[in-house]
Design an enzyme around this catalytic site. Structure first.
Site, PDB file in Angstrom:
ATOM      1  N   HIS A   1     -57.802  74.092   6.919  1.00 45.31           N
ATOM      2  CA  HIS A   1     -56.780  74.908   6.277  1.00 45.31           C
ATOM      3  C   HIS A   1     -57.364  76.208   5.720  1.00 45.31           C
ATOM      4  O   HIS A   1     -57.015  76.629   4.606  1.00 45.31           O
ATOM      5  CB  HIS A   1     -56.099  74.095   5.170  1.00 45.31           C
ATOM      6  CG  HIS A   1     -54.682  74.446   4.920  1.00 45.31           C
ATOM      7  ND1 HIS A   1     -54.302  75.544   4.168  1.00 45.31           N
ATOM      8  CD2 HIS A   1     -53.523  73.853   5.310  1.00 45.31           C
ATOM      9  CE1 HIS A   1     -52.993  75.593   4.105  1.00 45.31           C
ATOM     10  NE2 HIS A   1     -52.484  74.579   4.792  1.00 45.31           N
ATOM     11  N   SER A   2     -58.201  76.877   6.488  1.00 45.09           N
ATOM     12  CA  SER A   2     -58.738  78.164   6.055  1.00 45.09           C
ATOM     13  C   SER A   2     -57.690  79.258   6.207  1.00 45.09           C
ATOM     14  O   SER A   2     -56.887  79.262   7.137  1.00 45.09           O
ATOM     15  CB  SER A   2     -59.974  78.538   6.873  1.00 45.09           C
ATOM     16  OG  SER A   2     -61.082  77.730   6.509  1.00 45.09           O
ATOM     17  N   TYR A   3     -57.734  80.217   5.268  1.00 45.24           N
ATOM     18  CA  TYR A   3     -56.855  81.386   5.277  1.00 45.24           C
ATOM     19  C   TYR A   3     -57.688  82.592   5.721  1.00 45.24           C
ATOM     20  O   TYR A   3     -58.610  83.009   5.008  1.00 45.24           O
ATOM     21  CB  TYR A   3     -56.305  81.673   3.884  1.00 45.24           C
ATOM     22  CG  TYR A   3     -55.327  80.655   3.351  1.00 45.24           C
ATOM     23  CD1 TYR A   3     -53.973  80.966   3.203  1.00 45.24           C
ATOM     24  CD2 TYR A   3     -55.749  79.395   2.940  1.00 45.24           C
ATOM     25  CE1 TYR A   3     -53.070  80.057   2.679  1.00 45.24           C
ATOM     26  CE2 TYR A   3     -54.861  78.471   2.408  1.00 45.24           C
ATOM     27  CZ  TYR A   3     -53.521  78.803   2.285  1.00 45.24           C
ATOM     28  OH  TYR A   3     -52.637  77.896   1.757  1.00 45.24           O
TER      29      TYR A   3
ATOM     30  N   HIS B   1     -49.969  66.626   4.021  1.00 44.57           N
ATOM     31  CA  HIS B   1     -51.419  66.835   4.148  1.00 44.57           C
ATOM     32  C   HIS B   1     -52.263  65.650   3.651  1.00 44.57           C
ATOM     33  O   HIS B   1     -53.311  65.836   3.038  1.00 44.57           O
ATOM     34  CB  HIS B   1     -51.836  68.094   3.412  1.00 44.57           C
ATOM     35  CG  HIS B   1     -51.419  69.374   4.088  1.00 44.57           C
ATOM     36  ND1 HIS B   1     -51.103  69.442   5.418  1.00 44.57           N
ATOM     37  CD2 HIS B   1     -51.275  70.637   3.588  1.00 44.57           C
ATOM     38  CE1 HIS B   1     -50.779  70.698   5.727  1.00 44.57           C
ATOM     39  NE2 HIS B   1     -50.868  71.442   4.641  1.00 44.57           N
TER      40      HIS B   1
ATOM     41  N   ASP C   1     -44.199  79.620   8.583  1.00 43.51           N
ATOM     42  CA  ASP C   1     -44.842  78.349   8.262  1.00 43.51           C
ATOM     43  C   ASP C   1     -44.395  77.351   9.320  1.00 43.51           C
ATOM     44  O   ASP C   1     -43.859  76.290   9.003  1.00 43.51           O
ATOM     45  CB  ASP C   1     -44.475  77.891   6.852  1.00 43.51           C
ATOM     46  CG  ASP C   1     -45.365  76.749   6.358  1.00 43.51           C
ATOM     47  OD1 ASP C   1     -46.303  76.370   7.085  1.00 43.51           O
ATOM     48  OD2 ASP C   1     -45.109  76.242   5.250  1.00 43.51           O
TER      49      ASP C   1
ATOM     50  N   ARG D   1     -46.118  67.633   7.233  1.00 44.24           N
ATOM     51  CA  ARG D   1     -45.204  66.746   6.515  1.00 44.24           C
ATOM     52  C   ARG D   1     -44.779  65.555   7.365  1.00 44.24           C
ATOM     53  O   ARG D   1     -44.699  65.644   8.592  1.00 44.24           O
ATOM     54  CB  ARG D   1     -43.959  67.527   6.064  1.00 44.24           C
ATOM     55  CG  ARG D   1     -44.250  68.515   4.946  1.00 44.24           C
ATOM     56  CD  ARG D   1     -43.046  69.409   4.653  1.00 44.24           C
ATOM     57  NE  ARG D   1     -43.298  70.265   3.492  1.00 44.24           N
ATOM     58  CZ  ARG D   1     -44.020  71.395   3.542  1.00 44.24           C
ATOM     59  NH1 ARG D   1     -44.543  71.807   4.692  1.00 44.24           N
ATOM     60  NH2 ARG D   1     -44.219  72.106   2.447  1.00 44.24           N
TER      61      ARG D   1
ATOM     62  N   GLU E   1     -53.522  76.614  11.801  1.00 45.46           N
ATOM     63  CA  GLU E   1     -53.827  75.194  11.669  1.00 45.46           C
ATOM     64  C   GLU E   1     -53.675  74.507  13.026  1.00 45.46           C
ATOM     65  O   GLU E   1     -52.571  74.101  13.406  1.00 45.46           O
ATOM     66  CB  GLU E   1     -52.904  74.562  10.623  1.00 45.46           C
ATOM     67  CG  GLU E   1     -52.995  75.204   9.250  1.00 45.46           C
ATOM     68  CD  GLU E   1     -51.841  74.806   8.348  1.00 45.46           C
ATOM     69  OE1 GLU E   1     -51.649  73.590   8.138  1.00 45.46           O
ATOM     70  OE2 GLU E   1     -51.120  75.703   7.871  1.00 45.46           O
TER      71      GLU E   1
END
Length: 348
Positions: free
Chosen positions: A180-182, A105, A254, A80, A315
């Site tokens: 941004h892979s989970y 993003h 986060d 952000r 990230e």
């Protein structure tokens, strides 16, 4: 070593292509030329069973607008920026406010929503898909004509994915990119990630305010044990707590962690039941740990119902909103200077 490709879908008259890189051990990475999205990584468990370890979908239609950025490269600025506004070299810039009045993003038309030009490169020891995107001056409000190149590299003899980033701009601008892979090391999403054990070599994390922006305070983790991952801890220890910072972001993490410079920054994620372990090495100064606190919904991943904490993001990037905090590592890219960054994901 091999690279294959096939049509995955279509958007605005453009075919979307899926590329699959496979080494001699069967380790496999699949990705799209739309947003550089990683759709699947097949990695072995302790018995050699290859299963998918990242959240993704089987069809183009399921990605839709991809509001959670599954597998995508995000930019020009990951994270952000307060009110989407900043000043560089005396000039004020206004970006899209696409997240509760803040910029997030790269905006709705950021890197995650672009169709990238691609080139396949095969050598004796590596398979590479090279993505290139031209972002014109003023796109999403950012200054400078920016050329961005991302390479996904799979080695023949190692179960690892290297992501290399290169960029240059003709004007001084902001640049902060990440993937941004989970991740979910249980294999094919058998379990959530709350019992994964995570190690982060970080002595400080960034406190957030109610707008999910850094306050500027870097909190020593020894003063806040639920954020001290230096010796490893399970995600559950945090998600089960009533810590105000954890409740603020939806019952998990986060948060940006500033990586220690004194040691080689190796982040380690482990799933004891499957025996899988992921080691992450990066040239970036920080990592944002996101435990997928808001991804539950009426959809599924390859037949598994979406739920919160089904994956987690690591990230690797610069600090969010760094332009407003001079003591954070800078994300300013000077005109005509070369940007380079690299993150290695090694499955052992």
């Amino acid at each position: 070593m091999a690279i294959t490709k096939k049509t995955f879908g279509q958007i605005n008259g453009h075919d979307i292509t899926r590329y699959t890189l496979t080494n001699d051990k069967g380790f496999q990475v699949s990705c799209l030329d739309y947003g550089c999205i990683i759709t699947e990584i097949l990695a072995p468990d302790r018995d050699g069973l290859l299963e998918n370890v990242v959240l993704g979908f089987d069809t183009w239609e399921e990605y839709g607008s991809n509001p959670h950025y599954f597998g995508a490269v995000v930019g020009r600025f990951a994270g952000r920026i307060q009110e989407g506004a900043f000043t560089i070299e005396g000039t004020d810039y206004q970006l899209a406010k696409n997240s509760d009045g803040q910029h997030l993003h790269g905006g709705p038309g950021g890197f995650h929503a672009a169709v990238w030009k691609t080139k396949m490169i095969e050598t004796e020891n590596e398979s590479i898909v090279e993505f290139t995107h031209f972002s014109p001056d003023g796109e999403e409000g950012f200054p400078g004509n920016l050329t961005m190149t991302v390479r996904y590299i799979v080695k023949n003899d190692e179960n690892q994915l290297t992501i290399s980033y290169f960029a240059n701009s003709d004007k001084t601008t902001l640049l902060n990119v990440t993937n941004h892979s989970y991740f979910n090391l249980s294999g094919d999403f058998k379990r959530t990630i709350v019992d994964h054990q995570l190690t982060i070599p970080s002595g400080h994390y960034a406190e957030l305010n109610s707008d999910m922006l850094p306050t500027g305070k870097l909190v020593p983790v020894e003063e806040d044990p639920l954020f001290d991952f230096r010796k490893g801890r399970t995600i559950r220890e945090g998600t089960d707590s009533k810590h105000p910072q954890i409740e603020l972001v939806g019952g998990g993490y986060d948060h940006p962690f500033l990586l220690d410079k004194e040691v080689r920054p190796v982040i380690v994620l482990k799933d004891e039941e499957s025996g899988r372990s992921l080691q992450v090495e990066t040239t970036e100064p920080a990592v944002v740990l996101y435990t997928a606190n808001h991804i539950g919904g009426p959809y599924s991943f390859k037949g598994v119902a979406a739920q919160n904490q089904l994956g987690l993001c690591l990230e690797t990037q610069g600090m969010p909103d760094s332009i407003h905090h001079p003591h954070f590592p800078s994300a300013i890219l000077k005109a005509e200077e070369a940007f380079e960054s690299r993150t290695v994901y090694r499955f052992v």
